[in-house]
Design a protein around this motif. Structure first.
Motif, PDB file in Angstrom:
ATOM      1  N   LEU A 183      34.746  39.777  -1.261  1.00 28.67           N
ATOM      2  CA  LEU A 183      33.790  38.393  -0.432  1.00 28.67           C
ATOM      3  C   LEU A 183      32.859  38.978  -1.067  1.00 28.67           C
ATOM      4  O   LEU A 183      32.020  37.558  -1.575  1.00 28.67           O
ATOM      5  CB  LEU A 183      33.467  39.028   1.074  1.00 28.67           C
ATOM      6  N   GLN A 187      30.527  35.656  -2.639  1.00 28.26           N
ATOM      7  CA  GLN A 187      29.192  35.058  -2.123  1.00 28.26           C
ATOM      8  C   GLN A 187      28.294  35.225  -3.636  1.00 28.26           C
ATOM      9  O   GLN A 187      27.934  33.845  -4.269  1.00 28.26           O
ATOM     10  CB  GLN A 187      28.816  36.225  -1.320  1.00 28.26           C
ATOM     11  N   ILE A 195      35.144  31.862  -0.048  1.00 25.46           N
ATOM     12  CA  ILE A 195      33.968  32.507   0.112  1.00 25.46           C
ATOM     13  C   ILE A 195      34.818  32.164   1.435  1.00 25.46           C
ATOM     14  O   ILE A 195      35.655  33.560   2.287  1.00 25.46           O
ATOM     15  CB  ILE A 195      33.360  32.121   0.136  1.00 25.46           C
ATOM     16  N   ALA A 198      38.003  34.339   2.305  1.00 20.57           N
ATOM     17  CA  ALA A 198      37.765  36.097   1.523  1.00 20.57           C
ATOM     18  C   ALA A 198      36.772  36.002   2.967  1.00 20.57           C
ATOM     19  O   ALA A 198      37.858  37.360   3.902  1.00 20.57           O
ATOM     20  CB  ALA A 198      36.779  35.857   0.658  1.00 20.57           C
ATOM     21  N   ARG A 199      36.319  35.301   3.555  1.00 17.50           N
ATOM     22  CA  ARG A 199      35.818  35.877   4.489  1.00 17.50           C
ATOM     23  C   ARG A 199      36.895  36.068   6.313  1.00 17.50           C
ATOM     24  O   ARG A 199      36.927  37.224   7.039  1.00 17.50           O
ATOM     25  CB  ARG A 199      34.852  34.664   5.235  1.00 17.50           C
TER      26      ARG A 199
END
Length: 213
Positions: A183, A187, A195, A198-199
């Motif tokens: 993450l 970013q 993103i 990944a979050r």
């Protein structure tokens, strides 16, 4: 007759499929367009938008491969869109035919360019996710993913796949650490296409780690 949601989504997507490439459109441009659509599809907020982008990307990829079957990037751009279409409704395998076609493009990419890092990352991801009877090999897949990360420190997707595989094996702390790094990279590199995933992955892994403890 009333259309099902899937039928309606595909019908809408077909309205936006790319026109046949003109004779002057380069393979490089078609490949870039296909990968761009794949990235836009990952960022799309609705299912219909994702279907549209991946269908358009598939069309660009098919045109690129048709113009130059010896281009590994063309095959990978087609693989990208075929693979994402299979993931639209989650990670479960919904089409054996679609899976075989996707793997054909991935294997062709690696046949033409054995050191293609994106393709190696994708291969590792496939190996850790599919069952053994379909050719899955978690140990080999994790090894490939670690090799990709070692060669490309900014690799995001390889880290996410490795983190999920570690979590499935009960290695929760390592999984969370790897996903956190993924993450951070997404970013810092402004990879808007990675993103959100990944979050989501990091959130899921933290929840699993909490249960494991």
């Amino acid at each position: 007759m009333k259309c099902s949601p899937i039928t309606m989504s595909l019908a809408i997507a077909l309205l936006f499929v790319a026109e046949p490439a003109s004779a002057g459109t380069s393979v490089q441009q078609l490949t870039a367009d296909a990968l761009h659509e794949c990235a836009l599809g990952r960022q799309a907020q609705t299912r219909a938008e994702r279907v549209q982008h991946f269908a358009q990307g598939q069309a660009f990829g098919e045109q690129a491969v048709e113009k130059d079957d010896s281009s590994p990037d063309a095959h990978f751009s087609l693989f990208c869109n075929l693979g994402e279409q299979l993931r639209i409704d989650g990670e479960s395998l919904t089409s054996l035919f679609g899976f075989r076609r996707m793997m054909k493009e991935l294997n062709r990419t690696l046949e033409l360019a054995p050191d293609h890092l994106d393709a190696l990352s994708a291969k590792g991801t496939v190996l850790v996710r599919i069952p053994a009877f379909m050719g899955g090999d978690k140990e080999k897949g994790e090894t490939l993913l670690r090799q990709v990360i070692a060669r490309e420190p900014a690799a995001v997707n390889a880290r996410l796949s490795l983190a999920k595989s570690y979590c499935a094996n009960g290695r929760h702390e390592e999984a969370v650490a790897i996903a956190t790094k993924a993450l951070d990279l997404a970013q810092s590199l402004q990879r808007a296409d990675f993103i959100p995933e990944a979050r989501q992955v990091l959130s899921q892994l933290r929840a699993q780690a909490a249960k494991g403890n």
